[in-house]
Design a protein around this motif. Structure first.
Motif, PDB file in Angstrom:
ATOM      1  N   UNK A 129       0.889  -1.160   0.000  1.00  0.00           N
ATOM      2  CA  UNK A 129       0.000   0.000   0.000  1.00  0.00           C
ATOM      3  C   UNK A 129       0.924   1.206   0.000  1.00  0.00           C
ATOM      4  N   UNK A 130       0.443   2.298  -0.475  1.00  0.00           N
ATOM      5  CA  UNK A 130       1.283   3.495  -0.491  1.00  0.00           C
ATOM      6  C   UNK A 130       1.697   3.891   0.927  1.00  0.00           C
ATOM      7  N   UNK A 131       0.795   3.742   1.874  1.00  0.00           N
ATOM      8  CA  UNK A 131       1.098   4.081   3.270  1.00  0.00           C
ATOM      9  C   UNK A 131       2.187   3.173   3.824  1.00  0.00           C
ATOM     10  N   UNK A 132       2.095   1.870   3.522  1.00  0.00           N
ATOM     11  CA  UNK A 132       3.103   0.928   4.014  1.00  0.00           C
ATOM     12  C   UNK A 132       4.468   1.206   3.398  1.00  0.00           C
TER      13      UNK A 132
ATOM     14  N   UNK B  74      15.482   6.293   3.408  1.00  0.00           N
ATOM     15  CA  UNK B  74      15.753   6.263   1.965  1.00  0.00           C
ATOM     16  C   UNK B  74      15.274   7.565   1.327  1.00  0.00           C
ATOM     17  N   UNK B  75      16.228   8.277   0.739  1.00  0.00           N
ATOM     18  CA  UNK B  75      15.930   9.553   0.110  1.00  0.00           C
ATOM     19  C   UNK B  75      16.005   9.514  -1.403  1.00  0.00           C
ATOM     20  N   UNK B  76      16.577   8.444  -1.964  1.00  0.00           N
ATOM     21  CA  UNK B  76      16.656   8.273  -3.420  1.00  0.00           C
ATOM     22  C   UNK B  76      16.098   6.891  -3.741  1.00  0.00           C
ATOM     23  N   UNK B  77      15.089   6.859  -4.593  1.00  0.00           N
ATOM     24  CA  UNK B  77      14.365   5.609  -4.824  1.00  0.00           C
ATOM     25  C   UNK B  77      14.109   5.386  -6.312  1.00  0.00           C
ATOM     26  N   UNK B  78      14.523   4.242  -6.802  1.00  0.00           N
ATOM     27  CA  UNK B  78      14.176   3.777  -8.149  1.00  0.00           C
ATOM     28  C   UNK B  78      12.901   2.942  -8.021  1.00  0.00           C
ATOM     29  N   UNK B  79      11.892   3.255  -8.831  1.00  0.00           N
ATOM     30  CA  UNK B  79      10.609   2.563  -8.746  1.00  0.00           C
ATOM     31  C   UNK B  79      10.378   1.782 -10.037  1.00  0.00           C
ATOM     32  N   UNK B  80      10.232   0.470  -9.916  1.00  0.00           N
ATOM     33  CA  UNK B  80       9.945  -0.404 -11.046  1.00  0.00           C
ATOM     34  C   UNK B  80       8.551  -0.979 -10.864  1.00  0.00           C
TER      35      UNK B  80
ATOM     36  N   UNK C 139       1.950   5.097 -11.465  1.00  0.00           N
ATOM     37  CA  UNK C 139       2.890   5.924 -12.215  1.00  0.00           C
ATOM     38  C   UNK C 139       4.063   6.270 -11.306  1.00  0.00           C
ATOM     39  N   UNK C 140       5.268   5.802 -11.619  1.00  0.00           N
ATOM     40  CA  UNK C 140       6.410   6.020 -10.730  1.00  0.00           C
ATOM     41  C   UNK C 140       6.675   7.483 -10.410  1.00  0.00           C
ATOM     42  N   UNK C 141       6.567   8.355 -11.388  1.00  0.00           N
ATOM     43  CA  UNK C 141       6.876   9.768 -11.149  1.00  0.00           C
ATOM     44  C   UNK C 141       5.862  10.422 -10.217  1.00  0.00           C
ATOM     45  N   UNK C 142       4.603  10.094 -10.419  1.00  0.00           N
ATOM     46  CA  UNK C 142       3.569  10.636  -9.540  1.00  0.00           C
ATOM     47  C   UNK C 142       3.719  10.092  -8.126  1.00  0.00           C
TER      48      UNK C 142
ATOM     49  N   UNK D 243       6.621  11.693  -6.019  1.00  0.00           N
ATOM     50  CA  UNK D 243       6.295  12.997  -5.445  1.00  0.00           C
ATOM     51  C   UNK D 243       5.485  12.859  -4.158  1.00  0.00           C
ATOM     52  N   UNK D 244       4.554  11.905  -4.161  1.00  0.00           N
ATOM     53  CA  UNK D 244       3.707  11.730  -2.984  1.00  0.00           C
ATOM     54  C   UNK D 244       4.460  11.089  -1.813  1.00  0.00           C
ATOM     55  N   UNK D 245       5.526  10.353  -2.107  1.00  0.00           N
ATOM     56  CA  UNK D 245       6.269   9.677  -1.040  1.00  0.00           C
ATOM     57  C   UNK D 245       7.062  10.657  -0.174  1.00  0.00           C
ATOM     58  N   UNK D 246       7.393  11.830  -0.738  1.00  0.00           N
ATOM     59  CA  UNK D 246       8.125  12.857   0.012  1.00  0.00           C
ATOM     60  C   UNK D 246       9.384  12.271   0.673  1.00  0.00           C
TER      61      UNK D 246
END
Length: 386
Positions: free
Chosen positions: A323-326, A336-342, A349-352, A355-358
């Motif tokens: 979940x996004x919250x988890x 973790x301040x730098x994250x690659x999303x696959x 959408x990884x880019x969106x 941004x929400x993960x802050x």
């Protein structure tokens, strides 16, 4: 679209005066800061001849990372975009070794050049007089003639074609009936010879039931083309092939290999197969070759205890229900301040999402977001080169 070259332009560029002008203009930097000034200098030096010279110098610089002999070649902007990269052209040409071959859509000669190094005889043809003139410059000593690809003018037993897949405005065509020449007409005309047709890798392979073997090729991690092989150019017993070109580490896999592949939970590593393997539908064959398993039988991510050598794989740190919250909580806990999303199999959408993960923190990681059955899953990893 670039400068519209004429046959007279090509004649000038091939002349002693044109060659000297190209050398003089090539000494200019044409950097982002100096571009306008350098164009002005070229105009003063060459008068009306400045435009084709400047365009050629700039195209040669762009081509240097794609074509081996770019320093002496002539191009149009469109032709350079459509030209096969030299490494891919050589790979495809290897099947034509010692054959008599006709490239019926030779354009500026990128494929013809590769063929000329291995074929016993090769001929090029096209309808565009400007590109033909450029091909004669780029592949000297080879017969290059003006001819319609759908009206055979040679008795070559092997034919290769690269139908145009863009309209006059540069927009990509997806319907094979709109290719130039159309795909089905091309296959019908050359039904009696060994034929190879280069296509975009995104083509629906079902539109070419006449192809005996479909090969998807990637170069340095990017999927470049699909090639449709028929008759004697195809490999017996093979209908799908993925060829991965990466310097001396190049390799290939086919559907003639076993595809016994279990489905299980994430292990020590996550492996994202090369795009050519995925596009060719050979993920299970690749897994079987390397002792890997799938997380889900409909998803291309693989896992295993030992990743294949020479790839970028992902060492699993932890995994669980997504979940996004988890995910946000997990990333915050690990700093973790730098994250690659696959992502595969989820509408994310990884880019969106990023941004929400802050994100904040000094650590970096990769996260694989996918599904197992109907369950969304996240796998936090560290990317490593094996």
């Amino acid at each position: 679209m670039g400068y519209a070259f004429t046959s007279a332009d090509v004649e000038f560029l091939r002349s002693a005066a044109g060659i000297a002008a190209l050398a003089e203009v090539d000494a200019l930097p044409f950097s982002a800061a100096s571009h306008l000034q350098d164009v002005g200098v070229a105009r003063k030096l060459l008068g009306e001849s400045f435009a084709p010279v400047v365009e050629t110098v700039l195209l040669r610089r762009r081509a240097s990372s794609k074509l081996d002999s770019a320093a002496s070649w002539l191009f149009t902007d469109d032709a350079l975009q459509q030209a096969t990269a030299s490494a891919v052209a050589r790979h495809r040409a290897s099947r034509f070794a010692d054959r008599v071959v006709h490239d019926v859509t030779c354009s500026i000669g990128a494929d013809l050049f590769a063929l000329s190094e291995v074929a016993s005889v090769c001929v090029g043809s096209d309808l565009d007089p400007v590109r033909l003139a450029m091909a004669r410059n780029n592949v000297p000593g080879r017969l290059v003639v003006r001819a319609d690809a759908l009206r055979p003018v040679s008795r070559a037993g092997a034919v290769t074609a690269d139908p145009a897949r863009r309209d006059s405005a540069g927009r990509r065509k997806w319907n094979p009936a709109d290719f130039v020449p159309p795909l089905d007409e091309l296959s019908a005309v050359y039904a009696g010879v060994d034929l190879a047709v280069k296509c975009a890798p995104g083509i629906d392979f079902a539109v070419a039931p006449w192809a005996d073997e479909i090969e998807v090729v990637s170069l340095d991690g990017a999927v470049r083309e699909a090639c449709l092989w028929t008759r004697g150019l195809a490999t017996a017993g093979v209908t799908r092939r993925a060829s991965v070109l990466h310097g001396s580490e190049s390799w290939t896999i086919t559907d003639a290999e076993p595809d016994d592949c279990p489905v299980a939970a994430p292990g020590e590593w996550i492996i994202d197969p090369d795009g050519a393997v995925v596009r060719a539908g050979l993920v299970r064959h690749y897994a079987a070759r390397h002792g890997l398993w799938q997380l889900d039988e409909r998803i291309a991510y693989l896992s295993g205890s030992v990743p294949p050598p020479g790839i970028r794989a992902f060492r699993v740190l932890e995994h669980g229900h997504y979940t996004e919250k988890a995910l946000k909580s997990l990333l915050r806990t690990r700093g973790i301040g730098r994250l690659e999303i696959l992502v595969r199999g989820l509408d994310v959408d990884p880019n969106t999402l990023r941004k929400r993960l802050k994100l904040s923190g000094s650590a970096e990681a990769s996260v694989v977001l996918t599904r197992v059955g109907a369950k969304p899953v996240m796998v936090l990893c560290r990317a490593e080169r094996t």
